[in-house]
Structure formats: C-alpha cells, structure tokens
Design a protein around this motif. Structure first.
Motif, PDB file in Angstrom:
ATOM      1  N   MET A  86       0.847  -1.606   0.021  1.00 35.91           N
ATOM      2  CA  MET A  86      -0.029  -0.169  -0.054  1.00 35.91           C
ATOM      3  C   MET A  86       0.917   1.476  -0.029  1.00 35.91           C
ATOM      4  O   MET A  86       0.579   2.157  -0.930  1.00 35.91           O
ATOM      5  CB  MET A  86      -0.823   0.114   1.252  1.00 35.91           C
ATOM      6  CG  MET A  86      -1.913  -0.986   1.066  1.00 35.91           C
ATOM      7  SD  MET A  86      -3.481  -0.588  -0.048  1.00 35.91           S
ATOM      8  CE  MET A  86      -4.586  -1.913   0.183  1.00 35.91           C
ATOM      9  N   ILE A  87       2.166   1.182   1.057  1.00 36.89           N
ATOM     10  CA  ILE A  87       2.903   2.277   1.015  1.00 36.89           C
ATOM     11  C   ILE A  87       3.463   2.771  -0.439  1.00 36.89           C
ATOM     12  O   ILE A  87       3.620   3.817  -0.813  1.00 36.89           O
ATOM     13  CB  ILE A  87       3.813   2.193   2.039  1.00 36.89           C
ATOM     14  CG1 ILE A  87       3.141   2.214   3.466  1.00 36.89           C
ATOM     15  CG2 ILE A  87       4.910   3.207   1.878  1.00 36.89           C
ATOM     16  CD1 ILE A  87       2.339   3.591   3.597  1.00 36.89           C
ATOM     17  N   GLU A  88       3.851   1.677  -1.012  1.00 35.96           N
ATOM     18  CA  GLU A  88       4.372   1.711  -2.319  1.00 35.96           C
ATOM     19  C   GLU A  88       3.577   2.235  -3.257  1.00 35.96           C
ATOM     20  O   GLU A  88       4.160   3.146  -4.113  1.00 35.96           O
ATOM     21  CB  GLU A  88       4.986   0.271  -2.780  1.00 35.96           C
ATOM     22  CG  GLU A  88       5.765   0.117  -4.048  1.00 35.96           C
ATOM     23  CD  GLU A  88       6.171  -1.229  -4.639  1.00 35.96           C
ATOM     24  OE1 GLU A  88       6.943  -1.234  -5.576  1.00 35.96           O
ATOM     25  OE2 GLU A  88       6.153  -2.175  -3.558  1.00 35.96           O
ATOM     26  N   GLU A  89       2.301   1.821  -3.522  1.00 37.01           N
ATOM     27  CA  GLU A  89       1.545   2.441  -4.226  1.00 37.01           C
ATOM     28  C   GLU A  89       1.137   3.748  -3.914  1.00 37.01           C
ATOM     29  O   GLU A  89       1.086   4.501  -4.964  1.00 37.01           O
ATOM     30  CB  GLU A  89       0.182   1.436  -4.145  1.00 37.01           C
ATOM     31  CG  GLU A  89      -0.638   1.935  -5.243  1.00 37.01           C
ATOM     32  CD  GLU A  89      -0.495   1.306  -6.866  1.00 37.01           C
ATOM     33  OE1 GLU A  89      -0.968   1.838  -7.815  1.00 37.01           O
ATOM     34  OE2 GLU A  89       0.605   0.463  -6.953  1.00 37.01           O
ATOM     35  N   ALA A  90       1.058   4.186  -2.956  1.00 31.82           N
ATOM     36  CA  ALA A  90       0.667   5.547  -2.436  1.00 31.82           C
ATOM     37  C   ALA A  90       1.848   6.454  -2.775  1.00 31.82           C
ATOM     38  O   ALA A  90       1.728   7.622  -3.444  1.00 31.82           O
ATOM     39  CB  ALA A  90       0.365   5.636  -0.866  1.00 31.82           C
ATOM     40  N   THR A  91       3.041   6.184  -2.793  1.00 31.25           N
ATOM     41  CA  THR A  91       4.191   6.776  -3.029  1.00 31.25           C
ATOM     42  C   THR A  91       4.083   6.906  -4.521  1.00 31.25           C
ATOM     43  O   THR A  91       4.767   8.125  -5.034  1.00 31.25           O
ATOM     44  CB  THR A  91       5.678   6.050  -2.587  1.00 31.25           C
ATOM     45  OG1 THR A  91       5.509   5.752  -1.031  1.00 31.25           O
ATOM     46  CG2 THR A  91       6.712   7.124  -2.888  1.00 31.25           C
ATOM     47  N   LYS A  92       3.939   6.251  -5.269  1.00 32.74           N
ATOM     48  CA  LYS A  92       3.739   6.162  -6.825  1.00 32.74           C
ATOM     49  C   LYS A  92       2.876   7.197  -7.173  1.00 32.74           C
ATOM     50  O   LYS A  92       3.078   8.070  -8.160  1.00 32.74           O
ATOM     51  CB  LYS A  92       3.506   4.975  -7.302  1.00 32.74           C
ATOM     52  CG  LYS A  92       4.645   3.748  -7.402  1.00 32.74           C
ATOM     53  CD  LYS A  92       4.238   2.583  -8.015  1.00 32.74           C
ATOM     54  CE  LYS A  92       5.266   1.639  -7.890  1.00 32.74           C
ATOM     55  NZ  LYS A  92       4.735   0.194  -8.350  1.00 32.74           N
ATOM     56  N   ILE A  93       1.515   7.193  -6.574  1.00 30.95           N
ATOM     57  CA  ILE A  93       0.559   8.038  -7.106  1.00 30.95           C
ATOM     58  C   ILE A  93       0.689   9.380  -6.534  1.00 30.95           C
ATOM     59  O   ILE A  93       0.378  10.228  -7.395  1.00 30.95           O
ATOM     60  CB  ILE A  93      -0.676   7.386  -6.362  1.00 30.95           C
ATOM     61  CG1 ILE A  93      -1.120   6.001  -6.915  1.00 30.95           C
ATOM     62  CG2 ILE A  93      -1.949   8.590  -6.741  1.00 30.95           C
ATOM     63  CD1 ILE A  93      -2.468   5.337  -6.233  1.00 30.95           C
ATOM     64  N   PHE A  94       1.155   9.667  -5.196  1.00 31.17           N
ATOM     65  CA  PHE A  94       1.098  11.002  -4.761  1.00 31.17           C
ATOM     66  C   PHE A  94       2.576  11.372  -4.437  1.00 31.17           C
ATOM     67  O   PHE A  94       2.977  11.207  -3.262  1.00 31.17           O
ATOM     68  CB  PHE A  94       0.352  10.898  -3.462  1.00 31.17           C
ATOM     69  CG  PHE A  94      -1.123  10.793  -3.807  1.00 31.17           C
ATOM     70  CD1 PHE A  94      -2.005  11.468  -4.328  1.00 31.17           C
ATOM     71  CD2 PHE A  94      -1.967   9.565  -3.328  1.00 31.17           C
ATOM     72  CE1 PHE A  94      -3.228  11.326  -4.634  1.00 31.17           C
ATOM     73  CE2 PHE A  94      -2.980   9.135  -3.508  1.00 31.17           C
ATOM     74  CZ  PHE A  94      -3.986  10.114  -4.257  1.00 31.17           C
ATOM     75  N   GLN A  95       3.164  11.939  -5.244  1.00 33.80           N
ATOM     76  CA  GLN A  95       4.436  12.625  -5.162  1.00 33.80           C
ATOM     77  C   GLN A  95       4.343  14.090  -4.834  1.00 33.80           C
ATOM     78  O   GLN A  95       4.654  15.075  -5.663  1.00 33.80           O
ATOM     79  CB  GLN A  95       5.524  12.423  -6.263  1.00 33.80           C
ATOM     80  CG  GLN A  95       5.808  10.694  -6.468  1.00 33.80           C
ATOM     81  CD  GLN A  95       6.518  10.437  -7.931  1.00 33.80           C
ATOM     82  OE1 GLN A  95       7.091  11.356  -8.190  1.00 33.80           O
ATOM     83  NE2 GLN A  95       6.533   9.235  -7.980  1.00 33.80           N
ATOM     84  N   ARG A  96       3.814  14.299  -3.453  1.00 34.76           N
ATOM     85  CA  ARG A  96       3.581  15.760  -3.234  1.00 34.76           C
ATOM     86  C   ARG A  96       4.556  16.221  -2.013  1.00 34.76           C
ATOM     87  O   ARG A  96       4.895  15.338  -1.174  1.00 34.76           O
ATOM     88  CB  ARG A  96       2.255  16.052  -3.111  1.00 34.76           C
ATOM     89  CG  ARG A  96       1.178  15.466  -3.940  1.00 34.76           C
ATOM     90  CD  ARG A  96       1.077  16.308  -5.132  1.00 34.76           C
ATOM     91  NE  ARG A  96       0.147  15.585  -6.149  1.00 34.76           N
ATOM     92  CZ  ARG A  96      -1.049  15.623  -5.874  1.00 34.76           C
ATOM     93  NH1 ARG A  96      -1.847  16.453  -4.775  1.00 34.76           N
ATOM     94  NH2 ARG A  96      -1.868  14.928  -6.997  1.00 34.76           N
ATOM     95  N   ALA A  97       4.745  17.172  -1.997  1.00 36.61           N
ATOM     96  CA  ALA A  97       5.948  18.197  -0.858  1.00 36.61           C
ATOM     97  C   ALA A  97       5.095  18.030   0.517  1.00 36.61           C
ATOM     98  O   ALA A  97       5.920  17.697   1.585  1.00 36.61           O
ATOM     99  CB  ALA A  97       5.985  19.347  -1.249  1.00 36.61           C
ATOM    100  N   ASN A  98       3.909  17.884   0.363  1.00 43.03           N
ATOM    101  CA  ASN A  98       3.128  17.927   1.801  1.00 43.03           C
ATOM    102  C   ASN A  98       2.547  16.598   2.294  1.00 43.03           C
ATOM    103  O   ASN A  98       1.533  16.345   2.944  1.00 43.03           O
ATOM    104  CB  ASN A  98       1.841  18.904   1.917  1.00 43.03           C
ATOM    105  CG  ASN A  98       0.661  18.702   0.913  1.00 43.03           C
ATOM    106  OD1 ASN A  98       1.004  18.109  -0.271  1.00 43.03           O
ATOM    107  ND2 ASN A  98      -0.492  19.014   1.118  1.00 43.03           N
ATOM    108  N   ALA A  99       2.852  15.438   1.316  1.00 38.14           N
ATOM    109  CA  ALA A  99       2.540  14.024   1.522  1.00 38.14           C
ATOM    110  C   ALA A  99       3.840  13.206   1.814  1.00 38.14           C
ATOM    111  O   ALA A  99       4.769  13.144   1.282  1.00 38.14           O
ATOM    112  CB  ALA A  99       1.683  13.364   0.416  1.00 38.14           C
ATOM    113  N   HIS A 100       3.764  12.301   2.871  1.00 33.96           N
ATOM    114  CA  HIS A 100       4.640  11.550   3.331  1.00 33.96           C
ATOM    115  C   HIS A 100       4.223  10.284   3.597  1.00 33.96           C
ATOM    116  O   HIS A 100       2.971   9.829   4.328  1.00 33.96           O
ATOM    117  CB  HIS A 100       5.549  12.173   4.875  1.00 33.96           C
ATOM    118  CG  HIS A 100       5.795  13.679   4.748  1.00 33.96           C
ATOM    119  ND1 HIS A 100       6.717  14.114   3.964  1.00 33.96           N
ATOM    120  CD2 HIS A 100       4.890  14.713   5.112  1.00 33.96           C
ATOM    121  CE1 HIS A 100       6.816  15.560   4.081  1.00 33.96           C
ATOM    122  NE2 HIS A 100       5.551  16.010   4.677  1.00 33.96           N
TER     123      HIS A 100
END
Length: 205
Positions: A86-100
């Motif tokens: 899930m974390i890997e997928e989220a990292t791919k979808i949302f590459q935003r400065a305010n998302a970790h």
C-alpha cells in the motif's frame, strides 16, 4: 498481536493486488461511500483552519490525501500503513511535498489530528476478545500521537443481521463512546446518522 497484524497485512495486500488502486483495493464498495466516510471523519476539522498536520492511520494507497486536497488549503499529511505494498502504491500516486508515507510510526511522533478509516472492520478469524484488545491498543496509540484530536469509524452492531459477514467486526457504539469519554476527552462526538452500516467517533482535545 504480531500474528494478528500479519494476517491483516496479508488481507489488504491481497485486495490491492486483486483490484489495484480502487475502492475495492482497500475493501470499500464505491467512491461515493468512501467520500462520505472521509467527510464524517474530517468534519471536526474546520475547512478554514490554519495549516495543520494529520496522520492517516491505515492510509491504504492514499485516497484520504486526495480528498483533503479538495477540502483544506494547507496541511501536512502523513500516511501510515502496515502493508508495504500500500505504501509503495501511495508513493507512486502522490508525489507531493506535503505528503509523506511511512510503514512505522517513529516513537515520539506528534500530529495535530489522527484519522483511521476502516482499520477496525476486518477481524478475519480472530475472536471478538482479541479484536477488541487490538482496537484498544490502536486507539490508545492514536490518542498518544495526537495533540488536537482523533477520529475513527467502525461497522455498527446495529447493522442489519442478514447483511452481516462472519469475518467482519460489528462494534457497540455506546461502549466506544463511553470508553473514549472516560479515558481521553470530555469532548467526544458519536456520528451514527448517515446511510452506511457504521458509526464515526471523534475525540476532540
């Protein structure tokens, strides 16, 4: 608890692999029901609030982050999930400065708010006693890392009997309201007035 958490990880990782980054990939029925859940969970945070930090406990692939970008002007979001997929997928979808995105909550971490959507529903083969113990542990952790409040949802014991499934947990809203009121804050809101078989609890500090 490690065995229980491993089983939950395997379940949700399997859902993601089967359905991909869709509501079914995190075991929800539709975009509409998911959006309604997010609205209820976040409703104690005012839309015009100044910049704030939020931990999404059990973030899946980050749908709540997308929802928040449409609701709030400024926030710092951290998504936590025990499923590395899930974390890997989220990292791919949302590459935003305010998302970790994290798979471990570092001891001593603090956030203004903590939200958990759906993490207490799928108990699988575990007993009610085991699951309630797990819920106590997670809610205690949510309280410990939040400074302004936290919220979570759970399937309700008032759900129609003929629609229940054995592998899901149906909680008593009165018990959890009382527990949070006695242990965490005098300001607790119980929301059970929306058309889903669940309730939302908000604990405001």
């Amino acid at each position: 608890m490690s065995g229980l958490i491993k089983k939950i990880d395997e379940y949700y990782t399997g859902k993601l692999r089967e359905f991909g980054a869709t509501p079914k990939g995190v075991d929800w029925n539709s975009d509409e029901s998911q959006a309604l859940r997010f609205e209820k969970l976040l409703s104690f945070i005012k839309p015009d609030v100044p910049a704030f930090s939020l931990l999404d406990y059990g973030c899946g692939f980050g749908s709540m982050f997308q929802h928040m970008t449409e609701k709030f002007a400024s926030f710092n979001y951290t998504g936590f999930d025990i499923s590395a997929a899930m974390i890997e997928e989220a990292t791919k979808i949302f590459q935003r400065a305010n998302a970790h995105w994290i798979s471990v909550i570092v001891p001593g971490s603090l956030f203004d708010y903590v939200i958990a959507s759906g993490v207490f529903n799928v108990k699988l083969q575990h007993s009610e006693a085991e699951w309630i113990e797990y819920m106590h542990q997670v809610i205690h952790e949510m309280n410990a890392v939040s400074t302004k409040g936290f919220a979570f949802n759970v399937l309700s014991k008032y759900s129609d009997e003929d629609k229940r499934k054995d592998y899901l947990h149906y909680a008593n809203p009165n018990y959890w309201f009382d527990f949070c009121k006695k242990n965490y804050s005098a300001k607790v809101a119980l929301l059970h007035d929306y058309p889903l078989y669940e309730f939302t609890l908000q604990v405001i500090k």
